[in-house]
Write a protein that holds these residues in place. Sequence first.
Motif, PDB file in Angstrom:
ATOM      1  N   LEU A  96       4.981  -5.629   3.081  1.00  0.00           N
ATOM      2  CA  LEU A  96       5.207  -6.636   2.043  1.00  0.00           C
ATOM      3  C   LEU A  96       5.926  -6.002   0.860  1.00  0.00           C
ATOM      4  N   ALA A  97       5.459  -4.825   0.456  1.00  0.00           N
ATOM      5  CA  ALA A  97       6.109  -4.123  -0.647  1.00  0.00           C
ATOM      6  C   ALA A  97       7.557  -3.812  -0.301  1.00  0.00           C
ATOM      7  N   LYS A  98       7.807  -3.418   0.927  1.00  0.00           N
ATOM      8  CA  LYS A  98       9.171  -3.117   1.381  1.00  0.00           C
ATOM      9  C   LYS A  98      10.092  -4.315   1.202  1.00  0.00           C
ATOM     10  N   HIS A  99       9.649  -5.480   1.619  1.00  0.00           N
ATOM     11  CA  HIS A  99      10.539  -6.646   1.645  1.00  0.00           C
ATOM     12  C   HIS A  99      10.544  -7.436   0.340  1.00  0.00           C
ATOM     13  N   PHE A 100       9.511  -7.272  -0.489  1.00  0.00           N
ATOM     14  CA  PHE A 100       9.462  -8.023  -1.743  1.00  0.00           C
ATOM     15  C   PHE A 100       9.885  -7.184  -2.952  1.00  0.00           C
ATOM     16  N   ALA A 101       9.955  -5.868  -2.811  1.00  0.00           N
ATOM     17  CA  ALA A 101      10.121  -4.987  -3.971  1.00  0.00           C
ATOM     18  C   ALA A 101      11.288  -5.380  -4.873  1.00  0.00           C
ATOM     19  N   GLY A 102      12.415  -5.748  -4.299  1.00  0.00           N
ATOM     20  CA  GLY A 102      13.584  -6.072  -5.115  1.00  0.00           C
ATOM     21  C   GLY A 102      13.615  -7.488  -5.643  1.00  0.00           C
TER      22      GLY A 102
END
Length: 218
Positions: A96-102
């Motif tokens: 989730l952090a990977k895909h939402f970070a930006g």
Amino acid sequence: MTTLLNKKLVIIGAGSGIAAQLAADAAALGAEVVSVGRPAVDLADEASLAALAERVGELDHLVSLAADPANGPVTGLDREAVHRAFDAKVIGPLLLAKHFAGRFRPGGSILLFSGVAAWRPMPDRSVMAATNAAAATLAEALAVELAPLRVNALSPGIIDSGAWDGPGKAALFESVAARNPARRVGTPADVSAAALPALTNPYLTGTTLHVDGGGRLA
């Protein structure tokens, strides 16, 4: 403190009593709440998480409450059940952090859910202890890597959220209330009351909030 007014809050793990309480409380403060759970999102499927991020677009806060316990004696653990437990609590939130970070607006945050078993292990709860401890450590690591995006964890104790319903609930709750310093079990409202400041305090990051009635000390 910042405000949740007109902020987009995504809650992963809809369906639990805690998630429902947090969604209601955040909405009452003016947040735009997006609650998702199975089958809309699968924390074991990275494509599902990437698709969710595309659908959501920009956001302010992300909370992951999902859990898939693999309880039982370590000698009888099922490998796939253990994998699902880590997908829900650790690998899924990491992705989730990977895909939402930006996608976070300034002042945004992520809130992961750990649990008291990480600090007070019990028989038949080795996987729960490991996944909850990993979730707390992940929050610290992400707080450093994704800064200035804030990342925190919340560690509930025994909460009357529906997860414990069934035979033995009354006896368990009586035992917990007699042992922990708060002398009662927790409620979803207790957890939500701690989660909201974790989302809105601009100087809180890399921290695990213990909402367990002191249960980790008992």
